[in-house]
Write a protein that holds these residues in place. Structure first.
Motif, mmCIF file in Angstrom:
data_model
loop_
_atom_site.group_PDB
_atom_site.id
_atom_site.type_symbol
_atom_site.label_atom_id
_atom_site.label_comp_id
_atom_site.label_asym_id
_atom_site.label_seq_id
_atom_site.Cartn_x
_atom_site.Cartn_y
_atom_site.Cartn_z
ATOM 1 N N UNK A 1 -6.984 -16.364 9.702
ATOM 2 C CA UNK A 1 -7.226 -15.351 10.732
ATOM 3 C C UNK A 1 -8.027 -14.191 10.140
ATOM 4 N N UNK A 2 -9.090 -13.749 10.828
ATOM 5 C CA UNK A 2 -9.852 -12.608 10.295
ATOM 6 C C UNK A 2 -8.998 -11.344 10.320
ATOM 7 N N UNK A 3 -9.172 -10.548 9.273
ATOM 8 C CA UNK A 3 -8.379 -9.323 9.150
ATOM 9 C C UNK A 3 -9.279 -8.199 8.680
ATOM 10 N N UNK A 4 -8.894 -6.983 9.010
ATOM 11 C CA UNK A 4 -9.452 -5.836 8.305
ATOM 12 C C UNK A 4 -8.297 -5.209 7.536
ATOM 13 N N UNK A 5 -8.526 -5.002 6.227
ATOM 14 C CA UNK A 5 -7.502 -4.429 5.368
ATOM 15 C C UNK A 5 -7.816 -2.954 5.163
ATOM 16 N N UNK A 6 -6.866 -2.099 5.506
ATOM 17 C CA UNK A 6 -7.016 -0.654 5.317
ATOM 18 C C UNK A 6 -6.059 -0.237 4.198
ATOM 19 N N UNK A 7 -6.600 0.435 3.180
ATOM 20 C CA UNK A 7 -5.760 0.904 2.081
ATOM 21 C C UNK A 7 -5.707 2.424 2.098
ATOM 22 N N UNK A 8 -4.498 2.938 2.083
ATOM 23 C CA UNK A 8 -4.261 4.385 2.189
ATOM 24 C C UNK A 8 -3.395 4.806 1.001
ATOM 25 N N UNK A 9 -3.827 5.822 0.282
ATOM 26 C CA UNK A 9 -3.038 6.307 -0.859
ATOM 27 C C UNK A 9 -2.787 7.804 -0.707
ATOM 28 N N UNK A 10 -1.666 8.297 -1.280
ATOM 29 C CA UNK A 10 -1.464 9.751 -1.294
ATOM 30 C C UNK A 10 -2.594 10.412 -2.088
ATOM 31 N N UNK A 11 -3.018 11.593 -1.669
ATOM 32 C CA UNK A 11 -4.095 12.298 -2.375
ATOM 33 C C UNK A 11 -3.707 12.511 -3.836
ATOM 34 N N UNK A 12 -4.732 12.475 -4.721
ATOM 35 C CA UNK A 12 -4.478 12.500 -6.165
ATOM 36 C C UNK A 12 -3.732 13.768 -6.592
ATOM 37 N N UNK A 13 -4.032 14.896 -5.954
ATOM 38 C CA UNK A 13 -3.411 16.150 -6.388
ATOM 39 C C UNK A 13 -2.098 16.442 -5.670
ATOM 40 N N UNK A 14 -1.544 15.399 -5.064
ATOM 41 C CA UNK A 14 -0.304 15.569 -4.314
ATOM 42 C C UNK A 14 0.833 14.905 -5.076
ATOM 43 N N UNK A 15 1.987 15.525 -5.116
ATOM 44 C CA UNK A 15 3.153 14.858 -5.680
ATOM 45 C C UNK A 15 3.482 13.627 -4.840
ATOM 46 N N UNK A 16 3.949 12.570 -5.490
ATOM 47 C CA UNK A 16 4.393 11.364 -4.792
ATOM 48 C C UNK A 16 5.793 11.070 -5.325
ATOM 49 N N UNK A 17 6.814 11.667 -4.694
ATOM 50 C CA UNK A 17 8.168 11.606 -5.265
ATOM 51 C C UNK A 17 8.678 10.169 -5.432
ATOM 52 N N UNK A 18 8.378 9.288 -4.467
ATOM 53 C CA UNK A 18 8.851 7.904 -4.591
ATOM 54 C C UNK A 18 8.173 7.236 -5.790
ATOM 55 N N UNK A 19 6.871 7.458 -5.925
ATOM 56 C CA UNK A 19 6.156 6.885 -7.069
ATOM 57 C C UNK A 19 6.688 7.432 -8.389
#
Lengths: 82, 82
Positions: free
Chosen positions: A1-19
């Motif tokens: 099936x054709x798909x479009x993959x969208x990748x979203x990451x927290x901004x680099x200068x932002x804390x990512x508590x889960x990460x």
């Protein structure tokens, strides 16, 4: 099936508590080689047929307006996958 | 910075309520071409230097044991990115 993959990451200068929590846990488990962890989203949009150029453009707009929060996240890629 | 990218998606035969909600919202907004949406995770592991083969193997193990829940999720890729 054709798909479009969208990748979203927290901004680099932002804390990512889960990460950060995952990075700390991995270091406690002995993985000192892993200096940091960031957790983002991978979103698949499914299409019945290969998306047209206009549909790819629409997907980019959807990614920016709807699938990500521009204050805290960056859309890092929008890719067609057949 | 060298990274290993781990991509985790909900299993295909599993309901993904958040994805379904996004798909319904997009259809209401007129994007009938998008038949379904699945939302997964994109996890970056950061390394000080290019990961060795042993570190890549360790990352695959971490992805399976620690970054995903094998009951409801699949690790779809573990990729080195320099």
């Amino acid at each position: 099936m054709p798909k479009i993959i969208v990748e979203v990451m927290p901004k680099a200068d932002l804390l990512d508590p889960a990460g950060k929590a995952v990075a700390n846990a991995l270091q406690r488990k002995g993985h000192a080689e892993i200096s940091n962890v960031r957790i983002g989203k991978r979103i698949e949009l499914h299409y019945a047929s290969t998306p047209t150029d206009a549909e790819v453009e629409a997907a980019k707009q959807i990614a920016a307006d709807f699938l990500s929060n521009g204050v805290i996240e960056d859309v890092i890629s929008v890719t067609v996958e057949n």
